[in-house]
Design an enzyme around this catalytic site. Structure first.
Site, short mmCIF file in Angstrom:
data_model
loop_
_atom_site.label_atom_id
_atom_site.label_comp_id
_atom_site.label_asym_id
_atom_site.label_seq_id
_atom_site.Cartn_x
_atom_site.Cartn_y
_atom_site.Cartn_z
CG HIS A 159 -1.77 -1.15 1.39
ND1 HIS A 159 -2.52 -1.66 0.35
CD2 HIS A 159 -2.02 -1.95 2.45
CE1 HIS A 159 -3.21 -2.71 0.78
NE2 HIS A 159 -2.92 -2.91 2.04
CD GLU A 202 -3.87 -3.57 5.51
OE1 GLU A 202 -4.74 -2.91 4.93
OE2 GLU A 202 -3.46 -4.66 5.07
CG HIS A 240 0.53 -6.64 3.09
ND1 HIS A 240 0.86 -5.39 2.63
CD2 HIS A 240 -0.81 -6.77 2.88
CE1 HIS A 240 -0.22 -4.79 2.16
NE2 HIS A 240 -1.25 -5.61 2.29
NE ARG A 276 -4.62 -8.20 -7.41
CZ ARG A 276 -5.60 -7.66 -8.13
NH1 ARG A 276 -5.43 -7.45 -9.42
NH2 ARG A 276 -6.73 -7.32 -7.55
#
Length: 324
Positions: free
Chosen positions: A101, A118, A176, A196
């Site tokens: 991200h 997150e 991740h 991605r």
């Protein structure tokens, strides 16, 4: 203001399973539900109030209507009408793609969005389940790109075997992926920006290769070896009624876990709203300035506006409490 409930936003995905519907006690025949967005201000995916006088309003409507009374003075000054968090459940029947991200700076420049840091809380997992967070060694972008191309990227990822109750902090820029057999409660910045990097050469439902964003991902990926965040999982209080553990604390949010044995009183203030996500158990919640008990059960989420009040929870269960 009364404790708000929102209609869950269910997302069918390529990798989704069949556990979210029963976990949340929903009457739905949807298959392959990978995500339930519990509290969302993401544009075009805004949560809708499910109870009380404001039923039918979106979270964005609520922020515009109540402003700092809803989210807190500092939060309204910082974020304006944009709600700062996205809270969801994830059910990974298959491995999710390997991704990264963007940071606040890059997300603002490219997408006019917040970045995406997150927290993952493992609601449940099958034996042997694992996820990836970060790299197991220092590397460089050239090696990462080469390993994506030759299908060996997982060889250098930091693999973490997980069990129910585990916590993982995923900072923006950290490579991740969530592995198969895991249900997660995810609390993150209000952003849907995901790059991605690798997807095991999978195809979408139309037979097309899934889109990758390798060049964009390489701009932001952290190439240093993963170091566990030392602000996670700190026991703060324990008595005959409940235990209180801080799961994570960062500049974007703080998440606390209450293991409730019979009752607990959570003190709130004007600085921030409070979200409550129940992982296990059942009982009632009540704000002391709104004398009406609201029942809760596992899989349900609630939102309590900012203001000086106590949130009284009676029953037994596990609750993740988040504020900004």
């Amino acid at each position: 203001m009364y404790p708000l409930k929102f209609e869950p936003i269910l997302k069918q995905t390529l990798w989704g399973g069949d556990k979210i519907i029963p976990f949340k006690h929903l009457n739905s025949d949807l298959k392959g539900v990978g995500e339930s967005w519990e509290i969302s201000g993401v544009e075009d995916n805004e949560s809708v109030v499910a109870n009380g006088p404001d039923k039918g309003l979106t979270l964005a409507d609520m922020v515009r209507k109540y402003r700092e009374e809803l989210v807190g003075e500092a939060n309204y000054a910082r974020f304006g009408n944009k709600f700062p968090l996205l809270i969801k459940f994830i059910d990974a029947k298959q491995d999710l793609s390997i991704q990264v991200h963007p940071t606040d700076e890059l997300a603002k420049k490219r997408h006019n969005s917040m970045g995406k840091t997150e927290m993952w809380y493992v609601v449940d997992s099958e034996p042997g389940s694992y996820l990836y967070c970060g790299l197991k060694k220092n590397t460089d972008k050239e090696e990462i790109e080469r390993r994506i191309a030759d299908n060996t990227i997982t060889d250098i990822l930091n693999k973490i075997e997980v069990k129910k109750g585990d916590v993982v902090m995923v900072k923006a820029g950290t490579i991740h992926a969530i592995g198969a057999g895991i249900i997660i409660c995810e609390i993150q910045q209000n952003s849907n920006c995901t790059y991605r990097m690798y997807d095991y050469d999978r195809r979408d439902k139309y037979g097309n290769p899934r889109e990758l964003h390798v060049k964009k991902a390489l701009d932001v990926v952290d190439t240093k070896a993963y170091v566990k965040d030392n602000t996670t999982e700190v026991m703060l209080e324990e008595n005959e009624h409940y235990s209180l553990e801080r799961l994570v604390q960062c500049k974007y949010f703080e998440c606390l876990k209450y293991e409730i044995k019979d009752e607990v009183k959570i003190v709130a203030d004007e600085s921030s709203f409070v979200s409550l996500v129940f992982i296990e158990g059942s009982g009632t919640i009540e704000a002391d300035d709104y004398k009406q008990e609201v029942p809760f059960k596992a899989g349900e989420s609630f939102f309590v506006s900012s203001g000086k009040r106590s949130i009284n929870i009676k029953g037994k269960g596990t609750c993740i409490v988040t504020h900004v």
